[in-house]
Design a protein around this motif. Structure first.
Motif, short mmCIF file in Angstrom:
data_model
loop_
_atom_site.label_atom_id
_atom_site.label_comp_id
_atom_site.label_asym_id
_atom_site.label_seq_id
_atom_site.Cartn_x
_atom_site.Cartn_y
_atom_site.Cartn_z
N ARG A 433 6.78 42.55 -86.39
CA ARG A 433 5.69 43.10 -85.58
C ARG A 433 5.41 42.15 -84.43
NH1 ARG A 433 1.97 42.49 -90.17
NH2 ARG A 433 1.64 44.74 -90.05
N ARG A 434 4.84 42.73 -83.37
CA ARG A 434 4.56 41.96 -82.16
C ARG A 434 3.10 41.54 -82.13
NH1 ARG A 434 8.77 40.50 -78.90
NH2 ARG A 434 7.86 41.23 -76.95
N HIS A 435 2.88 40.30 -81.77
CA HIS A 435 1.55 39.75 -81.61
C HIS A 435 1.38 39.27 -80.17
CE1 HIS A 435 -0.35 39.06 -85.75
NE2 HIS A 435 0.65 39.89 -85.92
N PRO A 436 0.18 39.38 -79.62
CA PRO A 436 -0.02 38.85 -78.27
C PRO A 436 0.09 37.34 -78.26
CG PRO A 436 -2.10 39.56 -79.23
CD PRO A 436 -1.03 40.01 -80.17
N GLY A 437 0.76 36.82 -77.24
CA GLY A 437 0.90 35.38 -77.09
C GLY A 437 -0.11 34.81 -76.12
#
Length: 559
Positions: A433-437
């Motif tokens: 899953r993608r998380h904001p950096g």
């Protein structure tokens, strides 16, 4: 005055063979050999006393052993079973010392500093330990020294001498390099492991404190736990005894034979530290079901699983633990074992969430001639998580939700079950899953995390000033072709001359000056979206050139 450190090394020279003798009730006088595959041939890894009395040796090819003993009984080696037996012996040896570790695949090392006086001295302790092993049906040989390496060498090579490897009369005047041309391989030339030397009393395997160098000097260099190729090089030069190496300068030895030789030599003599690191006992969460008759149907496996799973989950709840990985072992009537394992996206003690995952894997178990024991293990456990939060769907999305949804019902278990089901087929590591950096750099704007070991992001995604491309790659040079303009009208990219349509959108991104990022040594970048004549949209930037030459580069595509 500090107590000198004392280490006891215990070697089970027939561990693999005696495990089978104990299990099958075979007479030790019969010739039995444990066989393992090494490359394209089979060799003997362990021998019974009867096989060793006939002249067979460890490391001997099976074909050669068959020619010497046609009645030889053979069994395939089971490294997992041998490791399990050695682990059981390590727990059993806790009565002699609280500080025990495994030494290779056939030995133990005990730190007996201050413990020998409880058993009447070191010699009495060594004798008692070997007698207790004999009572268990195991052949063991121990030694005591100041270091683990020294004790290991004495346990296996005490009483052995590194003589000439040449048949006939020994010619002491002959050059060592000439004598090393003989092709006969033995334990002093890196061959098979040594056998128990006859008449090696326990007292001869105890090195008095401070005299380890003198005791180890006449032993062969194979007692230093060196690699076979290093042993061959040493014997070609005629360096066959530890004493031949102890007086050599360390620098030339390290340059010619590597740092491993110098380290092993210094560890054996006590010049380099070698701690005894016991393995911490992890709590075992397992349950088993012994069957009166062998089974082979999948329905029978399901019935056994329904008995084991609730018991295992109850045990985990009592210890305030939750299962993260479950392993089902099916022990067959021929002594072999089949197993399957499943992972869970979130730790749980709910049998209803674990059972469907194991059911998906049951078809992989080959029952063979029948399964007579099932064992269910929580191979990995974690602390139970808190109750999941309610469904965060907005009001307009709840009307289109599943009919099974109702307000206040948590959806985290359903999502985790879906992840676990998919992970059981393709692996949990493949689900991300993608998380904001926390960075304005485009390639750092999102983090890819494993879905099973991460939660949904709590912070909202902050939209970038300009849309980002769907595909991004490391910057590729795209030099501008004349006529030059900003943005460019023609570029050369991937060996093609591309004509671009005008696009006014521009974005300037500066590097993170507080980080030394090699990819951003080109300085500030001006990003533009360029559309090709065929409709493809590229993401280009103009590097102004801080530490590296600037120019136009292509970093992504919108299609």
């Amino acid at each position: 005055m500090p107590v000198p450190r004392r280490i006891l090394s215990l070697w089970f020279c027939r561990l693999g063979a005696e495990r089978i003798l104990r299990r099958d009730g075979i007479d030790p006088a019969l010739p039995l050999a444990v066989v393992e595959d090494t490359g394209n041939r089979q060799v003997l890894s362990a021998l019974s006393p009867g096989a060793q009395a006939l002249g067979l040796r460890r490391g001997q090819p099976l074909r050669e052993a068959r020619s010497l003993c046609p009645d030889l009984l053979t069994r395939l080696r089971n490294p997992e079973a041998e490791a399990g037996m050695l682990t059981a012996l390590r727990r059993w040896a806790g009565r002699y010392s609280p500080w025990i570790a495994e030494s290779g695949s056939d030995g133990l090392v005990l730190d007996i500093t201050g413990c020998a006086r409880l058993f009447g001295g070191e010699e009495a302790l060594l004798t008692r330990l070997e007698e207790d092993c004999a009572g268990l049906g195991l052949t063991a040989r121990g030694a005591i020294a100041d270091t683990p390496g020294g004790a290991w060498a004495l346990a296996r090579y005490a009483g052995a001498r590194a003589g000439s490897d040449r048949s006939g009369d020994a010619i002491d005047q002959e050059a060592r390099a000439t004598r090393s041309r003989a092709t006969r391989r033995h334990w002093d030339r890196g061959g098979s492991a040594p056998v128990i030397a006859a008449g090696a009393a326990p007292a001869s395997r105890i090195a008095p404190p401070g005299q380890l160098g003198r005791i180890l000097a006449p032993l062969p260099v194979a007692a230093l736990r060196l690699a076979p190729e290093v042993l061959d090089q040493l014997n070609r030069l005629g360096l066959r005894r530890i004493g031949d190496l102890a007086g050599q300068p360390r620098g030339p030895l390290a340059r010619r034979f590597g740092q491993g030789l110098v380290l092993r030599l210094d560890q054996a003599l006590g010049h380099a530290p070698e701690p005894v690191s016991p393995r911490r006992e992890a709590p075992a969460f397992a349950t088993r079901l012994t069957l009166p008759d062998p089974i082979g149907l999948e329905e029978d496996l399901l019935a056994g699983l329904d008995r084991l799973l609730p018991r295992l989950c109850d045990t985990l709840r009592q210890e305030d633990r939750a299962a993260r990985q479950i392993r089902l072992e099916a022990w067959r009537s021929d002594g072999t074992m089949q197993w399957v394992a499943v992972g869970l996206a979130r730790p749980t003690t709910d049998p209803a969430r674990i059972r469907p995952l194991l059911v998906m894997k049951l078809a992989q178990i080959d029952a063979g001639f029948g399964i007579d024991m099932l064992r269910l293990i929580a191979a990995r456990t974690e602390a139970p998580e808190e109750a999941p939060r309610p469904d965060p769907l907005p009001l307009d999305s709840r009307r289109n939700a599943s009919p099974a949804w109702r307000p206040g019902r948590p959806v985290a278990p359903a999502r985790d079950d879906l992840l676990a089901r998919i992970g059981a087929r393709i692996g949990l590591e493949a689900l991300t899953r993608r998380h904001p950096g926390a960075s304005h750099i485009p390639e750092k704007g999102a983090l890819t995390l494993a879905a099973a070991w991460s939660d949904a992001p709590d912070s909202p995604w902050m939209p970038p000033p300009q849309p980002r491309p769907l595909r991004m790659w490391p910057p590729e040079p795209a030099p501008q072709l004349p006529p030059e303009s900003l943005p460019p009208r023609r570029i050369r990219w991937r060996r093609q001359d591309c004509a671009l349509l005008p696009h006014p959108a521009r974005e300037r991104i500066a590097p993170e000056w507080w980080l030394a990022d090699p990819a951003w040594r080109s300085g500030t970048r001006d990003y533009v979206t360029a559309v090709l004549e065929d409709g493809r949209a590229l993401w280009l930037f103009l590097a102004h050139g801080a530490d590296l030459p600037g120019g136009w580069f292509c970093q992504g595509s919108y299609g």
